[in-house]
Design a protein around this motif. Sequence first.
Motif, mmCIF file in Angstrom:
data_model
loop_
_atom_site.group_PDB
_atom_site.id
_atom_site.type_symbol
_atom_site.label_atom_id
_atom_site.label_comp_id
_atom_site.label_asym_id
_atom_site.label_seq_id
_atom_site.Cartn_x
_atom_site.Cartn_y
_atom_site.Cartn_z
ATOM 1 N N ARG A 68 -30.192 -42.001 5.329
ATOM 2 C CA ARG A 68 -30.000 -41.238 6.634
ATOM 3 C C ARG A 68 -28.815 -41.410 7.608
ATOM 4 O O ARG A 68 -27.927 -40.613 8.236
ATOM 5 C CB ARG A 68 -31.300 -40.949 7.636
ATOM 6 N N SER A 69 -28.817 -42.939 7.754
ATOM 7 C CA SER A 69 -27.711 -43.333 8.570
ATOM 8 C C SER A 69 -26.193 -43.051 8.121
ATOM 9 O O SER A 69 -25.479 -42.531 8.917
ATOM 10 C CB SER A 69 -28.058 -44.518 9.204
ATOM 11 N N THR A 70 -26.191 -43.203 6.912
ATOM 12 C CA THR A 70 -24.967 -43.014 6.251
ATOM 13 C C THR A 70 -24.475 -41.593 6.464
ATOM 14 O O THR A 70 -23.330 -41.424 6.612
ATOM 15 C CB THR A 70 -24.892 -43.688 4.881
ATOM 16 N N GLU A 80 -34.123 -34.932 4.460
ATOM 17 C CA GLU A 80 -34.351 -34.235 3.056
ATOM 18 C C GLU A 80 -33.135 -34.361 2.316
ATOM 19 O O GLU A 80 -33.311 -34.663 1.091
ATOM 20 C CB GLU A 80 -34.681 -32.545 3.328
ATOM 21 N N LEU A 81 -31.828 -34.258 3.106
ATOM 22 C CA LEU A 81 -30.906 -34.692 2.265
ATOM 23 C C LEU A 81 -30.757 -36.112 1.732
ATOM 24 O O LEU A 81 -30.366 -36.289 0.630
ATOM 25 C CB LEU A 81 -29.651 -34.086 3.061
ATOM 26 N N ALA A 82 -31.045 -37.172 2.432
ATOM 27 C CA ALA A 82 -31.289 -38.464 2.285
ATOM 28 C C ALA A 82 -31.979 -38.419 0.780
ATOM 29 O O ALA A 82 -31.841 -39.031 -0.247
ATOM 30 C CB ALA A 82 -32.001 -39.306 2.985
ATOM 31 N N HIS A 113 -25.318 -30.420 -3.577
ATOM 32 C CA HIS A 113 -24.661 -29.035 -3.232
ATOM 33 C C HIS A 113 -24.158 -28.241 -4.278
ATOM 34 O O HIS A 113 -23.660 -27.127 -4.217
ATOM 35 C CB HIS A 113 -23.559 -29.347 -2.374
ATOM 36 N N GLY A 114 -24.182 -28.704 -5.609
ATOM 37 C CA GLY A 114 -23.750 -28.040 -6.647
ATOM 38 C C GLY A 114 -22.441 -27.699 -6.679
ATOM 39 O O GLY A 114 -21.787 -26.649 -7.195
ATOM 40 N N ARG A 115 -21.525 -28.689 -6.428
ATOM 41 C CA ARG A 115 -19.955 -28.447 -6.057
ATOM 42 C C ARG A 115 -19.407 -29.703 -6.753
ATOM 43 O O ARG A 115 -19.851 -30.713 -7.082
ATOM 44 C CB ARG A 115 -19.199 -28.475 -4.642
ATOM 45 N N THR A 116 -17.990 -29.392 -7.211
ATOM 46 C CA THR A 116 -17.095 -30.434 -7.709
ATOM 47 C C THR A 116 -16.483 -31.335 -6.570
ATOM 48 O O THR A 116 -16.445 -30.301 -5.629
ATOM 49 C CB THR A 116 -15.998 -30.165 -8.669
ATOM 50 N N MET A 117 -15.936 -32.275 -6.621
ATOM 51 C CA MET A 117 -15.446 -32.911 -5.624
ATOM 52 C C MET A 117 -14.475 -32.011 -5.248
ATOM 53 O O MET A 117 -13.993 -31.883 -3.900
ATOM 54 C CB MET A 117 -14.914 -34.575 -5.829
ATOM 55 N N SER A 118 -13.424 -31.361 -5.953
ATOM 56 C CA SER A 118 -12.154 -30.640 -5.866
ATOM 57 C C SER A 118 -12.663 -29.532 -4.984
ATOM 58 O O SER A 118 -11.752 -28.800 -4.087
ATOM 59 C CB SER A 118 -11.486 -30.333 -6.934
#
Length: 191
Positions: free
Chosen positions: A40-42, A31-33, A65-70
């Motif tokens: 998926r493997s990564t 699902e995340l892929a 995930h609705g976030r900034t990298m920071s």
Amino acid sequence: MKQDDEVDPIDARLAARLASLRAERGWSLGELADRSGVSRSTLSRAERGEISPTASLLNRLCTVHGRTMSQLLSEVEAAPAQVVRADEQTVWTDAASGFVRRSVSPPQAGLRAEIVEGRLEAGADLAYDRPPVPGLEQHIWILEGTLSITVQEAVQTLRAGDCVRFRLWGPTRFHCPGPEPVRYALVVVEP
């Protein structure tokens, strides 16, 4: 990863946080892929700490995930402080792209602005296919060197002292044409 195959503590905490974010949503790797466009493997290798994620990979996961990298990186740091000394600031390196990112602002959940120092080696090229948060405001001030930045197909070449600001709605590209590396301050403001 460190050269002696010892997992960097930040990479280990980042791997655990990525796995927990997926688990919080009840998503399988598949699902995340599908949502992120990352294999998926990564994803599996990143969650197990077998690879140090690239900036591009983290950007895709931050988008999902609705976030900034920071924000993501601050979630793997110790408790927030009002002052973070230069030698205590979190530095994250994407060796594949020649990008070094220093979190300058003390991490604090709930605040909308942050300062990041970015460094790209001469010839480095860093592309993001989408913003982690649509409408994210960025200000980039060049401290040393030259940076070519593409935002929504508009290309700006910036030199020491120049500053640009924009909102992110689509792909961006950061390129250091050289011959020297570029160092810049990035102010990120959530919408």
